[in-house]
Design a protein around this motif. Structure first.
Motif, PDB file in Angstrom:
ATOM      1  N   VAL A   3       0.846  -1.194   0.000  1.00 46.91           N
ATOM      2  CA  VAL A   3       0.000   0.000   0.000  1.00 46.91           C
ATOM      3  C   VAL A   3       0.879   1.240   0.000  1.00 46.91           C
ATOM      4  O   VAL A   3       1.884   1.313   0.680  1.00 46.91           O
ATOM      5  N   VAL A   5       0.765   5.758  -0.616  1.00 46.33           N
ATOM      6  CA  VAL A   5      -0.114   6.915  -0.569  1.00 46.33           C
ATOM      7  C   VAL A   5       0.034   7.684  -1.879  1.00 46.33           C
ATOM      8  O   VAL A   5       1.138   7.916  -2.358  1.00 46.33           O
ATOM      9  N   CYS A  14      -5.585   8.361  -1.593  1.00 43.45           N
ATOM     10  CA  CYS A  14      -6.174   7.038  -1.440  1.00 43.45           C
ATOM     11  C   CYS A  14      -5.074   6.000  -1.563  1.00 43.45           C
ATOM     12  O   CYS A  14      -3.984   6.286  -2.030  1.00 43.45           O
ATOM     13  N   ALA A  15      -5.409   4.791  -1.169  1.00 42.99           N
ATOM     14  CA  ALA A  15      -4.406   3.736  -1.209  1.00 42.99           C
ATOM     15  C   ALA A  15      -4.151   3.331  -2.648  1.00 42.99           C
ATOM     16  O   ALA A  15      -5.084   3.180  -3.426  1.00 42.99           O
TER      17      ALA A  15
END
Ligand code: AHR
Length: 671
Positions: A3, A5, A14-15
């Motif tokens: 994940v 940013v 959002c991821a």
């Protein structure tokens, strides 16, 4: 799941979803026949469309011989001693008497004769003096009676007929003003007595056709096909291959040789839908098999003719007796064998010789042949079998395409696929005109197909929006989504052709269609743009692309994301296609794993399909939402920001923002 940013602007924070691409291993070659074109004379696609002839019923062979014509003065339709045996009707203009009583006729063209100011048009006619007539003049005029101008006549020229033998005459017309809804008028020059002239095959073409070929194709429409760089070109249909009755089937032998002697055929699309009735829709054969092969060559596509298997359209014919009995198929099989000879045979052969006489001594290099269009049932299988046997025995290298019926599932489909395997055809033609949810859920369709049998030809497909069967952006996006599944299954899906291709805004029977046009211009739909984005980026080798270890095919949890990747060996680029059908922007990391030691990504070029409010100049196209392909390249600063090396053989393009409801193609260069 890794994940990150998002750093990119616009999409918010959002991821990032990580797309893992294994770049060292080619999963399968991409077939050069991907992505192709389906052509049928539906929606006035050929006569009144791609075939640039402006005169309708030029040979007076429609069942009402003067359909499309308005006659005045003394005009008779005759058949004795006609110049073309397969088109026996012609007209005789005789002087009507004194003063200004002219004899002649005018043609309404296809939805009007349209001609552009200053451009050249070639008028031609076969003519002779009737017995006892003095030499006569024939006037040819492009006129616009509704123009409201002082003179209706935009262009005129004359020819002198001095012989009693049939001869071809030609002259040039250059309109002095634009004519939109005009006529071609043909008039016996002097109204005095003692004159009578016979006329046949009255024709008007723009001089400026595709590749400048006299009597050729409409330039803008052919160019649109060329710009798609199609891998395969399927012709001449579609249902017109079959015929509503067997006698109406498309017979390729009637569409080669001199155009004047190609017999008229009916066109089932004139009556198939009662609410879209076009009683003047026929097939002149002017755009015939020689022209189809030539066009395939021009646009760099493998030709794929489809021939009748001896079954009339099964939708309209339930009783067996309307079809050709299995033991009477030989002439149909001969048509297939002769076609291969026409395309590939030596010039000393009968059909290869005809090809040469038409201007193409070199073979066309035909490799594929489809037998039957949308056929089904044992009646198809028992007829296809002798074709396969005969073609295999005479031409073992020809790849044969068989049908799986009219829909991509159900009894007919389930019966036919095993039968096609048993008969050993090379490809199976699948058709799907399906709604949004079907397309959204079908990117995995081919993941589980048996790899040991024939390849798949997605021979007719289009996403049909529920309750609004016309082109719109969302359906095109779903076509793009499904096509990631074609690409991901490149080892088995080797041909795909969207259908139908063309539609005249004033004469359509079926929609959606890929390209809409009127007599002057055309409008490329979002579906066209999708096809083009695929064909320009088809690459040479499939690469494995996964997210969390799974293909990216709109699965649960993937929220409308679809993706696939290829390598282009020619340019040393990795090409990643991403379709985001959701209403949220998505951020992805593209992780290229297995790069050559020391190599890196040197540039990223992007094509992005995006809706536009620009509305087509064409009226009535019902293109709910147009789109354009935006091209951009990531700047050096963005690359420096976004490219991250992980170890020696992995490079990640971080935080690429894929807008909501968009289709993007990224080309990541290594040179
Ligand atoms: O593409 C229009 C029609 O759809 C084709 O003629 C036929 O094959 C299919 O049913």
């Amino acid at each position: 799941m890794a994940v990150a940013v998002a750093l990119s602007g616009g999409a918010g924070v959002c991821a990032a979803e990580v797309l893992d691409v294994k770049v060292a291993e080619s999963v399968a070659p991409i077939a050069p026949t991907m992505y192709g074109l389906f052509f049928e004379d539906i929606n006035y696609g050929a006569d009144g469309g791609l075939y640039a002839e402006l005169v309708k019923n030029r040979s007076f062979e429609f069942p009402q011989a003067l359909s499309g014509w308005q006659s005045f003065g003394q005009v008779e339709v005759l058949t004795d001693d006609a110049p073309f045996e397969r088109n026996p009707h012609y007209v005789r203009l005789s002087s009507a008497g004194h003063g200004h009583k002219y004899s002649g006729l005018q043609n309404e063209g296809f939805f009007g004769v349209t001609a552009v100011k200053g451009q050249e048009y070639v008028f031609s006619v076969w003519a002779r003096l009737a017995e006892g007539s003095r030499p006569a003049k024939i006037l040819a005029e492009i006129a616009d009676p509704a123009s409201g101008r002082n003179s209706q006549i935009a262009a005129k020229a004359e020819i002198k007929v001095e012989s009693g033998e049939w001869q071809r005459y030609e002259c040039s017309l250059k309109p002095s003003f634009d004519v939109d809804n005009g006529v071609l008028r043909v008039v016996l020059g002097k109204p005095d007595g003692g004159l009578a002239v016979d006329l046949d095959h009255v024709s008007l073409f723009p001089a400026d056709t595709w590749r400048g070929r006299p009597g050729g194709l409409r330039k803008d429409l052919a160019q649109a096909l060329y710009d798609l760089h199609p891998g395969v070109f399927r012709f001449p249909g579609g249902c017109i291959v079959e015929g509503t009755e067997i006698g109406d089937r498309y017979q390729w032998k009637n569409t080669v040789g001199p155009v004047e002697n190609r017999p008229l055929n009916t066109n089932r699309w004139h009556y198939t839908f009662a609410d879209r009735f076009y009683p003047d829709y026929y097939q002149s054969g002017g755009l015939g098999f020689y022209e189809y092969f030539l066009l395939s060559e021009d646009i760099g596509a493998e030709p794929l003719p489809v021939l009748s298997v001896g079954l009339a359209c099964q939708y309209q014919n339930n009783s067996p007796e309307v079809h050709v009995p299995v033991d009477s198929l030989q002439p149909y099989i001969d048509d297939a064998l002769d076609l291969i000879e026409f395309a590939n045979g030596d010039t000393l052969t009968t059909w290869g010789g005809l090809r040469a006489s038409m201007g193409h001594p070199e073979p066309f290099g035909l490799k594929y042949l489809a037998i039957g269009n949308e056929q089904w049932g044992p009646e198809y299988v028992e007829r296809l079998a002798p074709f396969v046997k005969a073609i295999r025995s005479r031409y073992p290298d020809i790849m044969i395409v068989g049908s799986s019926g009219p829909s991509p599932d159900g009894d007919k489909f389930d019966y036919l696929w095993p039968e096609m395997k048993r008969l050993g055809v090379d490809l199976v033609d699948e058709h799907y005109y399906k709604p949004e949810d079907w397309f959204a859920g079908s990117a995995t369709r081919y993941d589980s197909y048996d790899r040991r049998g024939p390849k798949v030809f997605a021979g007719e497909y289009a996403c049909h929006g529920k309750g609004k069967k016309f082109n719109h952006y969302n359906t095109a996006l779903l076509e793009a989504a499904m096509m990631t599944g074609f690409e991901r299954n490149a080892d088995i899906v080797t041909m795909a052709t969207y259908a139908p291709l063309f539609a005249h805004v004033k004469g359509w029977q079926w929609r959606p269609d890929m390209i809409w046009f009127d007599n002057r211009s055309m409008s490329k739909t979002s579906s066209y743009n999708v096809q083009q984005m695929y064909s320009l980026n088809k690459g040479t080798d499939l690469l494995r692309l996964t997210m969390d270890g799974r293909p990216v095919a709109g699965f649960d949890g993937q929220n409308g994301l679809y993706a696939s990747a290829v390598l282009d060996r020619g340019s040393d680029e990795y090409i990643v296609k991403i379709v985001n059908t959701s209403s949220e922007a998505r951020t992805v990391d593209i992780r290229l794993d297995g790069m050559k030691r020391g190599s890196g990504i040197t540039g990223v070029d992007v094509m992005r399909l995006t809706p536009t409010s620009k509305v087509s100049a064409l009226e009535g196209t019902n293109l709910e939402c147009h789109s354009e392909i935006v091209r951009e390249s990531l700047s050096a600063a963005e690359l420096a920001d976004r490219l991250v090396r992980e170890g020696k053989r992995t490079v990640v393009l971080k935080d690429y923002a894929v807008p909501a409801e968009s289709f993007v193609v990224l080309r990541l260069g290594t040179k």
